[in-house]
Design an enzyme around this catalytic site. Structure first.
Site: not given
Ligand code: NAP
Ligand code: GLV
Length: 309
Positions: A224, A272
């Site tokens: 983000r 994005h």
């Molecule tokens: P997720 O499974 O919830 O994983 C989040 C990770 O971040 C976990 O390892 C968590 O730690 C860590 N985390 C959260 N808060 C933290 C903090 N304060 N300090 C250190 N580590 C922290 O999320 P995901 O499904 O992988 O998705 C991640 C993000 O990708 C989404 O939230 C979204 O913003 C982004 N995204 C972007 C796109 C794009 O097209 N650009 C597409 C999809 C998603 P723990 O393991 O300890 O809980």
């Molecule tokens: C895209 O940014 C998502 O969070 O799926």
């Protein structure tokens, strides 16, 4: 069972088709054609306007079309107590890993410098470290970060990861919390961001974090824009602390005309697109969750509102 779809960027047609086929009793509506709002049990949404959910008094759950739910949780009028689900992988893990691998290789193999040399018509080989000498730091090792980390390990890069709570993943050196932050940063030539945007992570990529990386490091941000203090990033690029940045997400999207990132020689901008939710890969997850919710079971990808992800 009435569900309202809201997105300014996703086509409702494949979702309507998939949900009607699997759930014959569903009344699938596309905003603003909702009929009586009092009948609405579910919403399937990407970035609805603030306050939008208030009009549905019988809402049973909010289903996010995205993996990140920061935009929903920032709505001060989001109905309290209504469960929120997010996309768990749903085809995005592979796309995010591809983007991250591309960014890492792009910088490791010095492609920005070759592009500049080409513009000058110069044939100039540059030294390049082995992948084993180019450690990658992955911020966040959740559903998406873990897949990218595994792909990078398979490509031969040393991979470090930083999380909120301690984690383990084969081949990855894991760090957690404030205690692990300095060592994680110092050992990462390229930082790849997979964190959710929460009150704890907003503005995390600032001057002090960037100063903790080795001089001449790189940033790939596909999580983000709100994680980055843009002025601090620009300053780090301008003074050489950072050698380059590949940015898919921004504090304001679309990236405003005239923003310095557009023309900065060491910044690559993409709109994005690191991963997009495709109904083909994601509708099954929504269908399964609607069945679970109707049966009173816990849905997959339930967001912990207190944690912010
Ligand atoms: P997720 O499974 O919830 O994983 C989040 C990770 O971040 C976990 O390892 C968590 O730690 C860590 N985390 C959260 N808060 C933290 C903090 N304060 N300090 C250190 N580590 C922290 O999320 P995901 O499904 O992988 O998705 C991640 C993000 O990708 C989404 O939230 C979204 O913003 C982004 N995204 C972007 C796109 C794009 O097209 N650009 C597409 C999809 C998603 P723990 O393991 O300890 O809980
Ligand atoms: C895209 O940014 C998502 O969070 O799926």
């Amino acid at each position: 069972m009435k569900l309202v779809f809201f997105s300014e960027t996703d086509d409702p047609a494949p979702w309507r088709e998939a949900l009607r086929t699997a759930l014959p009793g569903i009344d699938f509506r596309v905003w603003p054609d909702v009929g009586d709002p009092a009948d609405v049990r579910y919403t399937l949404v990407w970035k609805p306007p603030a306050g939008w959910h208030r009009r549905f008094p019988a809402l049973r759950a909010i289903l996010s079309l995205g993996a990140g739910v920061d935009a929903l949780l920032e709505d001060p009028d989001l109905p309290a107590g209504v469960p929120i689900t997010r996309m768990v992988d749903a085809g995005m893990g592979r796309q995010m890993a591809e983007y991250a691998a591309h960014g890492v290789m792009h910088f490791h193999r010095r492609m920005p410098e070759y592009a500049a040399l080409q513009r000058e018509g110069r044939w100039q080989p540059l030294e390049c470290p082995a992948a084993t000498e180019f450690p990658v730091g992955v911020l966040g090792l959740g559903v998406l970060g873990a897949q990218a980390a595994q792909m990078l390990v398979a490509m031969g890069y040393p991979v470090n990861a930083w999380t909120r709570t301690p984690r383990t993943l084969p081949g990855v050196t894991c760090y957690a919390g404030d205690a692990g932050r300095a060592a994680f940063l110092a050992g990462s030539r390229v930082l790849v961001n997979f964190l959710p945007l929460t009150p704890d992570t907003r503005g995390l990529i600032d001057r002090s974090l960037l100063a903790g990386l080795p001089r001449g490091a790189y940033l790939v941000n596909l999580a983000r824009g709100g994680h980055v203090v843009e002025d601090d990033l620009l300053a780090a690029l301008d003074d050489g602390q950072l050698a380059g940045a590949m940015l898919d997400v921004f504090g304001s999207e679309p990236l405003p005309v005239g923003h310095r990132f557009w023309r900065h020689p060491r910044v690559i901008v993409t709109p994005h697109i690191a991963a997009v939710t495709m109904a083909e890969g994601a509708a099954d997850q929504v269908i399964e969750n609607l069945k679970r919710l109707e049966a009173g079971d816990t849905p997959r990808g339930l967001v912990d509102r207190s944690r912010g992800y």
